[in-house]
Design an enzyme around this catalytic site. Structure first.
Site, short mmCIF file in Angstrom:
data_model
loop_
_atom_site.label_atom_id
_atom_site.label_comp_id
_atom_site.label_asym_id
_atom_site.label_seq_id
_atom_site.Cartn_x
_atom_site.Cartn_y
_atom_site.Cartn_z
N ASP A 111 0.90 -1.24 -0.09
CA ASP A 111 -0.04 -0.05 0.15
C ASP A 111 0.99 1.27 0.01
OD1 ASP A 111 -2.21 1.75 -0.09
OD2 ASP A 111 -3.16 0.78 1.56
C1 BGC Z 1 -4.87 3.39 0.10
C2 BGC Z 1 -5.23 2.31 -0.83
C3 BGC Z 1 -4.99 3.06 -2.20
C4 BGC Z 1 -3.71 3.54 -2.25
C5 BGC Z 1 -3.39 4.48 -3.51
C6 BGC Z 1 -3.66 4.03 -0.24
O1 BGC Z 1 -3.80 5.19 1.16
O2 BGC Z 1 -5.04 2.57 1.60
O3 BGC Z 1 -6.52 1.82 -0.70
O4 BGC Z 1 -5.03 2.16 -3.18
O5 BGC Z 1 -3.61 4.68 -1.11
O6 BGC Z 1 -4.02 5.42 -3.70
#
Ligand code: BGC
Length: 755
Positions: A281
């Site tokens: 993530d």
């Molecule tokens: C979130 C994800 C997301 C990623 C990219 C993160 O803060 O937890 O769900 O895909 O950002 O934008």
């Protein structure tokens, strides 16, 4: 599809998910040519825009890195022309010309946003869920995206957690069906098609179980609970062929998911046979430093060895893996394996055959926000609404009434899309006032705001990070209230639209108090006190605690955050063009003190009396019943459904056999309508404590007014199984009780024996 494309797709599919030894010759040949730096480069995922807001342009730094072969993928770049700039840098200007993966968070629709996932799940309609994902894929790919950071399949049983909005709710069975439908919707049958994109299942794993509902918080859970309650939707997505998996921010058994070898290799790859790639993530790799696992070099090596293939934004892989290799802390084989998986995904997407496959500048015009797509979004929204209450059949309203449309969300364009809709455009959303006027042009509709969403300026500041969601009116709360009450008095019926602003749920939007803000509570009370009939349209990204407000108005329609067609869809239901059929997919507690709360609880050794009465030395509370305000699976219709005559086709079965339950469902009310027939199962005796009942089947059926149907739901051998103490998936002999009905409190029951 051309013959060449079919061949590529077939070759790709036969390699995908096959045993790890069987490899794609083109990828193997490419790996032979790559330097170690180029391999590490493929493990690097960047966003030129940074953060949630999608990037506008490719920044210099990123450009140089792409040319140097130091970038495997980008996100936050959209539009065929912009993506082409980036893709050309990679293809024409890096030494090996390897195309980029282009990712995006298309969580509930691309430009044609539809209900937040928690709302969509309330439709219990897997065909529609799949259609929604297909539409999202058609639109996103038209804008150059080939990889979607969705579906989010985390089980959520704590509505304090803001990201419950992005989930399919609390139940592993329903969650698994949704996961499968979404993966199939995004990926289609051919990932190399220009209209499909790679799915990314997230957040692996257990992100929804963050302690105390606080986002990014620790998770500590037994393996039994993990396997039986939390892991099934991820596994279902993997089984459906999901091409990638995103790790979660939390730790699992003491090791952050991003560096957790048990999770990423032993379970995901070895036990489940996952053969796609794993991405972290957003900076979750670097965050292992704060978790307390070492410096950037140490956590990067840990993550690679655990099975992480791609590092989102943090550049830990890019900046430290070579050093770790030189120092013998990682091996070249580990780097090559990760690189191979990223390259295989590009191959499967058809990017090697044509890196510009997703970049047709005419497509945005023809494929995005079409009338057809907006019609589907409207349909999806109407089907996500849950009728919580409807005394005296107040709803549906006739289209010629004098209506006081009141509330801070009744004319708020900014709050219609819901959380995590960065690709959507709030300015295109239909407000409720507009929807009412569109659908009921002969009604008299007068609007008053009545209250601010919240009067708390500090709170509003935190919520308004992506734009004005809570706008505190220049007029005093008293003036707002008086205007609304006067309007109500002067009308035949009041429709009050209240609840949560968009960013009161979602990422980093946890709340310890999940009630309706005070300003709006006062408004509801004052409107009801006018004596006019009040229908509440309740908007939120989570279950709310509304024990008092639930009693006040005659009708309540829960609408979540419905997406771009919000106002039209709400009007469709309020005025009876569509009869609501949604059912809650997360239990609504009476109070925060009951959380975590979910229907598949265990009996305990000292169960509370079924009638919810307090008994000393039983598992209950002094100050609250155990039962929730509204159970899982709950939702009313404008018509009535009667259940009778539950039968099983056998009274006992052997291991490996199926059994079917048949029930008669009759529409005994005054409208045609849909009902979600639900089947719950109780394993009466087994080697580990069973839940009181678990959802194991459902069917959404349409019944004309006065019509009666026999509905059959079949339990497969797997539906009787659970993970035992050895984590083997088994069914144990003994009695099972089947319950069928309209929600998780279903009363009709029959018993069978597994020999
Ligand atoms: C979130 C994800 C997301 C990623 C990219 C993160 O803060 O937890 O769900 O895909 O950002 O934008």
């Amino acid at each position: 599809m051309s013959t060449k494309k079919i061949v590529i797709a077939l070759v790709a599919l036969s390699f995908w998910g096959a045993n790890a030894q069987q490899r794609i010759p083109e990828v193997e040949a490419l790996l032979q040519k790559m330097t170690i730096e180029e391999k590490i480069g493929q493990l690097n995922l960047l966003t030129p825009g940074g953060g949630v807001a999608t990037g506008e342009v490719v920044s210099k730094n990123v450009e140089a890195k792409i040319k140097a072969g130091e970038v495997g993928g980008l996100f936050g770049v959209a539009g065929p022309d912009k993506v082409r700039v980036a893709q050309e840098l990679a293809v024409k200007e890096s030494r090996l010309g390897i195309p980029l993966l282009i990712g995006s968070d298309v969580i509930h629709g691309y430009k044609t946003t539809y209900p937040i996932p928690l709302g969509l799940s309330a439709s219990w309609d897997m065909d529609l869920v799949k259609q929604a994902a297909q539409m999202a894929a058609r639109e996103a790919t038209a804008d150059g995206i080939n990889w979607n950071f969705s579906p989010m399949v985390d089980i959520a049983r704590d509505p304090r957690w803001g990201r419950i909005a992005e989930t399919g709710g609390e139940d592993p069975y329903l969650g698994s069906k949704i996961a499968e439908a979404m993966v199939k919707g995004y990926q289609g049958d051919d990932l190399a098609s220009a209209h499909t994109m790679l799915a990314c299942v997230k957040h692996f794993a257990l992100y929804g179980a963050a302690e105390a509902g606080r986002d990014y918080h620790s998770v500590d859970m037994s393996k039994i609970k993990m396997f039986n309650q939390y892991l099934p939707p991820y596994k279902a997505a993997v089984d459906a062929g999901a091409a990638s998996v995103m790790t979660s921010f939390n730790d699992v058994d003491g090791v952050p998911a991003t560096g957790n070898k048990w999770l990423l290799t032993d379970l995901l790859r070895d036990r489940w046979g996952f053969d796609g790639f794993v991405v972290s993530d957003y900076t979750s790799l670097n965050e292992m430093i704060a978790h307390g696992l070492g410096d950037l070099q140490a956590v990067s090596a840990l993550a690679l060895k655990a099975g992480l293939d791609m590092d989102m934004v943090g550049e830990g892989f890019l900046t430290t893996l070579k050093k770790s290799l030189d120092e013998g802390k990682v091996t070249e084989e580990e780097i090559t394996n990760a690189c191979r998986r990223v390259l295989e995904a590009k191959y499967i997407s058809g990017l090697f055959e044509d890196p510009y496959r997703y970049l047709d500048s005419k497509r945005p015009e023809t494929d995005i926000l079409t009338a057809e797509n907006r019609a589907l979004a409207r349909k999806l929204a109407a089907r996500s609404f849950v009728l919580l209450k409807n005394e005296n059949q107040l709803l549906p309203l006739q289209k010629n009434k004098k209506i006081a449309l009141i509330g801070p969300l009744a004319d708020s364009r900014n709050n219609m899309l819901g959380t995590w809709a960065p690709t959507g455009d709030v300015s295109l959303a239909v407000t409720i006032q507009e929807g009412f006027k569109n659908v009921a042009p002969n009604a008299t509709i007068q609007y008053a705001k009545g209250a601010n969403i919240s009067d708390d300026a500090e709170f509003a500041k935190k919520v308004n990070v992506f734009g004005p969601r809570i706008e505190i009116d220049k007029r005093s709360p008293k003036t707002l209230l008086k205007e609304a009450v006067d309007l109500a008095k002067n009308s035949e019926v009041v429709v009050a639209v209240v609840g949560e602003a968009t960013e009161m749920s979602g990422e980093a939007a946890s709340r310890t108090d999940i009630s309706i803000p005070d300003s709006q509570k006062k408004l509801i009370k004052a409107l009801v006190e006018t004596g006019k009939p009040v229908a509440l349209v309740l908007m939120s990204g989570r279950p709310l605690t509304i024990p008092e407000e639930f009693e006040l108005p005659a009708a309540i329609l829960q609408v979540w955050h419905p997406g771009v067609e919000a106002g039209n869809a709400i009007a469709d239901v309020i005025f009876g063009d569509y009869n609501p059929s949604g059912k809650l997919t997360a239990t609504w507690p009476r109070s925060v003190g009951q959380i975590p709360i979910y229907h598949s609880v265990k009996n305990t050794g000292r169960p509370a009396p079924e009638n919810d009465e307090f008994q000393k030395f039983r598992s209950n509370y002094l100050d609250s019943p155990n039962s929730p305000l509204l159970p899982f699976g709950y939702g009313l219709s404008y018509t009535k459904f009667a259940y009778s005559n539950l039968k099983l086709d056998k009274s006992s079965i052997g291991q490996g056999e199926s059994i079917s339950a048949t029930v008669t469902v009759a529409n005994t009310g005054n409208y045609d309508g849909e009902e979600v027939v639900q089947l719950y199962l109780r394993d009466v005796v087994r080697s580990i404590t069973p839940p009181k009942r678990e959802l194991k089947g459902f069917q959404k059926v349409f019944l004309k007014k006065g019509e009666k149907k026999e509905i059959t739901i079949t339990l497969s051998p797997d539906d009787l199984k659970f993970y035992n103490s050895q984590l083997d998936f088994v069914a144990e002999s003994g009695d099972f009780e089947v319950f069928v009905g309209t929600n998780s409190d279903a009363e009709l029951s029959k018993t069978f024996t597994l020999k």
